[in-house]
Scaffold this active site. Structure first.
Site, PDB file in Angstrom:
ATOM      1  N   GLY A   1      -2.758 -15.039 -28.778  1.00 21.42           N
ATOM      2  CA  GLY A   1      -4.030 -15.055 -28.079  1.00 21.42           C
ATOM      3  C   GLY A   1      -3.842 -14.559 -26.664  1.00 21.42           C
TER       4      GLY A   1
ATOM      5  N   CYS B   1       2.562 -20.213 -23.290  1.00 19.66           N
ATOM      6  CA  CYS B   1       1.549 -19.313 -22.744  1.00 19.66           C
ATOM      7  C   CYS B   1       2.248 -18.117 -22.130  1.00 19.66           C
ATOM      8  CB  CYS B   1       0.729 -20.048 -21.692  1.00 19.66           C
ATOM      9  SG  CYS B   1      -0.543 -19.042 -20.929  1.00 19.66           S
ATOM     10  N   LEU B   2       1.736 -16.914 -22.409  1.00 21.70           N
ATOM     11  CA  LEU B   2       2.359 -15.695 -21.877  1.00 21.70           C
ATOM     12  C   LEU B   2       2.388 -15.698 -20.350  1.00 21.70           C
ATOM     13  CD1 LEU B   2       0.810 -12.954 -24.225  1.00 21.70           C
ATOM     14  CD2 LEU B   2       3.131 -13.896 -24.317  1.00 21.70           C
TER      15      LEU B   2
ATOM     16  N   HIS C   1      -8.497 -21.034 -20.608  1.00 25.85           N
ATOM     17  CA  HIS C   1      -8.167 -19.980 -19.634  1.00 25.85           C
ATOM     18  C   HIS C   1      -9.427 -19.468 -18.930  1.00 25.85           C
ATOM     19  CE1 HIS C   1      -3.908 -19.073 -19.800  1.00 25.85           C
ATOM     20  NE2 HIS C   1      -3.896 -18.981 -21.116  1.00 25.85           N
TER      21      HIS C   1
ATOM     22  N   HIS D   1      -7.244 -23.062 -26.471  1.00 24.50           N
ATOM     23  CA  HIS D   1      -6.322 -22.666 -25.404  1.00 24.50           C
ATOM     24  C   HIS D   1      -6.913 -21.496 -24.604  1.00 24.50           C
ATOM     25  CE1 HIS D   1      -1.977 -21.734 -24.038  1.00 24.50           C
ATOM     26  NE2 HIS D   1      -2.678 -20.685 -23.641  1.00 24.50           N
ATOM     27  N   GLU D   2      -7.478 -20.503 -25.319  1.00 23.93           N
ATOM     28  CA  GLU D   2      -8.023 -19.314 -24.628  1.00 23.93           C
ATOM     29  C   GLU D   2      -9.298 -19.653 -23.858  1.00 23.93           C
ATOM     30  OE1 GLU D   2      -5.932 -17.100 -24.375  1.00 23.93           O
ATOM     31  OE2 GLU D   2      -4.693 -17.702 -26.070  1.00 23.93           O
TER      32      GLU D   2
ATOM     33  N   GLN E   1      -5.678 -13.585 -17.813  1.00 20.74           N
ATOM     34  CA  GLN E   1      -4.229 -13.351 -17.936  1.00 20.74           C
ATOM     35  C   GLN E   1      -3.846 -11.903 -17.669  1.00 20.74           C
ATOM     36  OE1 GLN E   1      -3.901 -15.502 -21.964  1.00 20.74           O
ATOM     37  NE2 GLN E   1      -1.926 -15.856 -20.986  1.00 20.74           N
TER      38      GLN E   1
END
Ligand code: NI
Length: 168
Positions: free
Chosen positions: A46, A93-94, A139, A135-136, A51
Site C-alpha cells: 500500500g 511502513c515504507l 496516512h 493503515h493508508e 508518502q
C-alpha cells in the site's frame, strides 16, 4: 510511469491531513500510475500520497503485489463501518524503514472511495486488505502505525525514530 521519491519519518507532510480530490481526470490518473509504480518498486502492499510528498486523499493498495487484479486505486476513501472484532498483526511502513510492530485494528471494514475518474465505489474488506486500507487512510489523516503501538514498544523504538528523523 516514474517512481516517486518517498517521504521518510520526520518529513512534515506525513503529519498533515490530506486534501480531498475533486479534479479527477488526466492529472489524477497520471499520479495514480506513478503511485502504483512506486509501490511496486519499493515492494509495498500500500502507498498513500503523503508518502510521496503530496498532501492529498489518494492511496493505492494491493495485498497481492504480483497480481494486477487485486490492485485498488482509491481517492477520498472513507470508512463507514467497522467490525467489533479486532485483530493484531505486525505492520511496517515504507516511510518508517527498519521498524515493525503489532497493531490492533478492526478485522473488517466497509469503505467508500472514488476511482481516478471520480466514480464511487463501496467495498467490504476483511483481513489483510482491511488492515492495509486502515493503515493508508491513517496516512491521509497524518497518523502513522507507530502511533498505535504499545507504550513499551514506543519507548523501545524511540532511538531508531530519532535516527530516521536526523538521517533524512
Ligand atoms: Ni505506511
Amino acid at each position: 510511469m516514474s517512481k516517486l521519491a518517498l517521504s521518510i519519518y520526520g518529513d512534515k507532510v506525513l503529519r498533515e491531513k490530506g486534501e480531498e480530490v475533486d479534479d479527477f481526470g488526466e492529472k489524477i490518473r497520471y499520479f495514480f500510475d506513478n503511485m502504483v509504480e512506486t509501490m511496486i518498486v519499493e515492494g509495498g502492499v500500500g502507498l498513500a500520497a503523503p508518502q510521496v510528498g503530496v498532501s492529498r486523499r489518494i492511496a493505492v493498495v494491493n495485498p497481492e503485489p504480483e497480481n494486477e487484479k487485486t490492485l485498488i486505486r482509491m481517492a477520498n476513501p472513507r470508512i463507514i463501518a467497522t467490525s467489533d472484532e479486532t485483530e493484531t498483526m505486525e505492520e511496517g511502513c515504507l516511510s518508517i524503514p527498519g521498524i515493525r510492530g503489532d497493531v490492533i485494528r478492526s478485522r473488517a471494514i466497509e469503505v467508500l472511495y472514488q476511482d481516478e475518474e471520480g466514480k464511487e465505489y463501496k467495498l467490504e474488506a476483511e483481513g489483510l486488505l482491511a488492515r492495509i486500507i486502515q493503515h493508508e487512510i491513517d496516512h491521509l489523516n497524518g497518523v502513522l502505525f507507530i502511533d498505535h503501538l504499545s507504550t513499551a514498544k514506543k519507548l523501545l523504538i524511540k532511538p531508531k525514530l530519532r535516527k530516521l528523523r536526523e538521517g533524512r
